[in-house]
Design a protein around this motif. Sequence first.
Motif, PDB file in Angstrom:
ATOM      1  N   VAL A 194       0.856  -1.187   0.000  1.00 24.60           N
ATOM      2  CA  VAL A 194       0.000   0.000   0.000  1.00 24.60           C
ATOM      3  C   VAL A 194       0.891   1.234   0.000  1.00 24.60           C
ATOM      4  O   VAL A 194       1.687   1.440   0.922  1.00 24.60           O
ATOM      5  CB  VAL A 194      -0.942   0.010   1.217  1.00 24.60           C
ATOM      6  N   LEU A 195       0.764   2.028  -1.049  1.00 25.28           N
ATOM      7  CA  LEU A 195       1.506   3.275  -1.185  1.00 25.28           C
ATOM      8  C   LEU A 195       0.515   4.407  -0.972  1.00 25.28           C
ATOM      9  O   LEU A 195      -0.368   4.634  -1.789  1.00 25.28           O
ATOM     10  CB  LEU A 195       2.167   3.376  -2.563  1.00 25.28           C
ATOM     11  N   ARG A 196       0.651   5.105   0.145  1.00 26.67           N
ATOM     12  CA  ARG A 196      -0.327   6.112   0.529  1.00 26.67           C
ATOM     13  C   ARG A 196       0.032   7.470  -0.069  1.00 26.67           C
ATOM     14  O   ARG A 196       1.184   7.877  -0.076  1.00 26.67           O
ATOM     15  CB  ARG A 196      -0.410   6.189   2.055  1.00 26.67           C
ATOM     16  N   GLY A 197      -0.997   8.155  -0.555  1.00 24.53           N
ATOM     17  CA  GLY A 197      -0.805   9.464  -1.148  1.00 24.53           C
ATOM     18  C   GLY A 197      -0.570   9.390  -2.639  1.00 24.53           C
ATOM     19  O   GLY A 197      -0.367   8.313  -3.209  1.00 24.53           O
ATOM     20  N   PRO A 198      -0.591  10.544  -3.330  1.00 23.61           N
ATOM     21  CA  PRO A 198      -0.511  10.581  -4.798  1.00 23.61           C
ATOM     22  C   PRO A 198       0.902  10.497  -5.357  1.00 23.61           C
ATOM     23  O   PRO A 198       1.074  10.614  -6.571  1.00 23.61           O
ATOM     24  CB  PRO A 198      -1.143  11.934  -5.130  1.00 23.61           C
ATOM     25  N   SER A 199       1.911  10.285  -4.530  1.00 19.66           N
ATOM     26  CA  SER A 199       3.288  10.257  -5.037  1.00 19.66           C
ATOM     27  C   SER A 199       3.540   9.128  -6.022  1.00 19.66           C
ATOM     28  O   SER A 199       4.479   9.188  -6.815  1.00 19.66           O
ATOM     29  CB  SER A 199       4.283  10.139  -3.866  1.00 19.66           C
ATOM     30  N   SER A 200       2.703   8.074  -5.978  1.00 22.96           N
ATOM     31  CA  SER A 200       2.896   6.930  -6.871  1.00 22.96           C
ATOM     32  C   SER A 200       2.198   7.096  -8.212  1.00 22.96           C
ATOM     33  O   SER A 200       2.229   6.181  -9.038  1.00 22.96           O
ATOM     34  CB  SER A 200       2.390   5.653  -6.195  1.00 22.96           C
ATOM     35  N   SER A 201       1.586   8.254  -8.442  1.00 25.86           N
ATOM     36  CA  SER A 201       0.818   8.441  -9.671  1.00 25.86           C
ATOM     37  C   SER A 201       1.669   8.316 -10.920  1.00 25.86           C
ATOM     38  O   SER A 201       1.185   7.870 -11.965  1.00 25.86           O
ATOM     39  CB  SER A 201       0.130   9.810  -9.651  1.00 25.86           C
TER      40      SER A 201
END
Length: 683
Positions: free
Chosen positions: A150-157
């Motif tokens: 689980v990668l939280r937040g939009p940084s992985s977009s």
Amino acid sequence: MHGHASQKRRLLATTTLAGLMVATLAAPVMAQETPEEPGFFTMLGRLVFGAGSERVAIDVPQAVTVLNQDDIDREQATTVGDVLERIPGVTTVGSESRWGESFNIRGIGGGGSADEPRIIMQIDGVGKYYEQYRMGSLFSEPEFLKRVEVLRGPSSSTLYGSGAIAGVIAMETVDASDVIEEEGDTFALRQRLQFSDNGNGRLSSSLLAFAPNDQFEALFGYTWRDSDIAESGNGTPLHGTEGISRGLLAKAAYSFGGAHSVEMSYLRDDSSINDQPYNLVDATTTWGTVDRDIQDSTAIFLYNFNPEDNDLINLDAQLSYAETAVDMEDAQGTFIPPADYAYETVTLKLENRAEWSGANFENYLTAGFSVAEQDRRAEEITGGTGFSYHPEGTARTTSIYAQNELIFDDRFTIITGLRADHQKMTPGPLVPTINETSDTAYAANLALHYAFDNGWAAFGSASYTERLPVLDEIYDTRATSGGATDAALGTLRAETSRNFELGAAWSGEQLFNDDDSLSFKGVVFSNDLSDQIARNNAGTAVGAISPTYINLGSNRISGVELEASYETEAFFGSLAYTHLTSTNADYELPADAMQLSLGTRLPDQNLEFGWSVALVEGASDGTPGYGVHDAYALWKPDQGLMDGVGVRLGVSNLFDKQYRSNLQSSQTSRIGRTVSLTLTKTF
């Protein structure tokens, strides 16, 4: 405020592009297999495959939690949500039905229409998407999962998709090599049986693995899951929890020529739920009942070219097919015409991972291109042509992306990325006067991480992402309570997110004795959201029309996430805490929560015991706070008739607490005390 959006977009894109040029472009390589770890929940110290070079989660500049096979087994899960509940910043929403469950990450996602695209969900790299009024968003068998990240937040977009405003849930299925335990064996069968007393839940899970040599391996898995209706803490029946599910997993991999390999897999889940609520999100029968057959399929063909003498080439070509279909019949008392719904997606993705290094640096580059076509189908059971409020249509998305990870002296890391997703949508026959709409969304990311000599590390990131409207939001013409009945068409702008994070981490060993270790990670973030899309319940006019969906103003969600873990040979523990705030008083956020887990191991007796508690504060809407305790015991005998059998006894909601989260409807509640016994044997 909206007038400055394009200017800010260009400024952020220019800044990130400059970072890409300085960093020489690049991004993540897939991490290797996670080493075997004890069967308890540990949030730090895990390898992550979404953040470049092979790292542990404490060493990446992002809020990341990785769960391995032991963590998944520990939960004795019936849904993916059961696996995710202890992760900071993650909340399951909907009912206790495995077909009425959705997710919320950092306050985004509520189980309603069009919530799903804000959270990207993948299984083995294939996007999973389902949206239907009053149903959940993911129907998958957790028994087949060996790893969840689980990668939280939009940084992985930049890697996963520009719509990941809330974050990413990336799941990976088990391989043959995970089942074959003894070195030198070529064949293994793992059988698992599980029984839960609340609802008489029964599970049989079989995994057959074959690996005759280093070049070829194959796996076949089958699960059967059945349950009667479960009860809440005060004995109230939890509608929607009964039903039968059958799961199938088939995988094969073959490598040849030293540089080539192919993989094929097929994952399927079939469920039958009869006389169940039409409204599975709230699991109430006041909306009537219906029989449902639910089929969820994922098929993958993957070719990899990775020559040993060229580190600049590690090319994946993946062709995938995903379909989720819900067929209904025998509707009783429902005021919404029942129908058969389906999403069908075909995706071709090309991705190359390159790496190179010098005297004091390492560089990792990922660049990719993909084309996906998603068809949405809806057919009335009574023979109609479709629904204006669940419009059929096709969405084609073409994506290009690049992300770079540059590491100096194994100490200072710079990650930069850019992505563009162009979407063209063609509506079904019930949407008049227009043939198609199209738009492009962008995402950009800059993250920094610095490791000090004393075990401390500091990190920060800035990211920008946009989420394009989905078919519902553009073409829906269902009347709202305020009288809006027009399709939004070209009046909707993309949702935007500008997210900033700062964090610190520390890890140390041999603090109180010779074999202990302690890790800590804390993150503060601020996510500025603009042009959020919502139903036009007030009937607001936009130009000459009154669309069913409109853009709202701005909102800022800020938060703190803390994680810590401690381990010795005989003792282990973990702690997680989440606090969220919003500038919009009408925006409902998950209540503050803390998760504490403690356990001990008795190696000579092959025993392990664990206890955990979830402490959740009361919410501003009046939902009371609660504390829920779980406990388990694990025994793995190594001699006698029970040699090699894993026996796990777990009790969830130990004190039979009657409770619900503030994101759940007041019409439902969480499951009461449940005792589960699991037997596992590998032959």
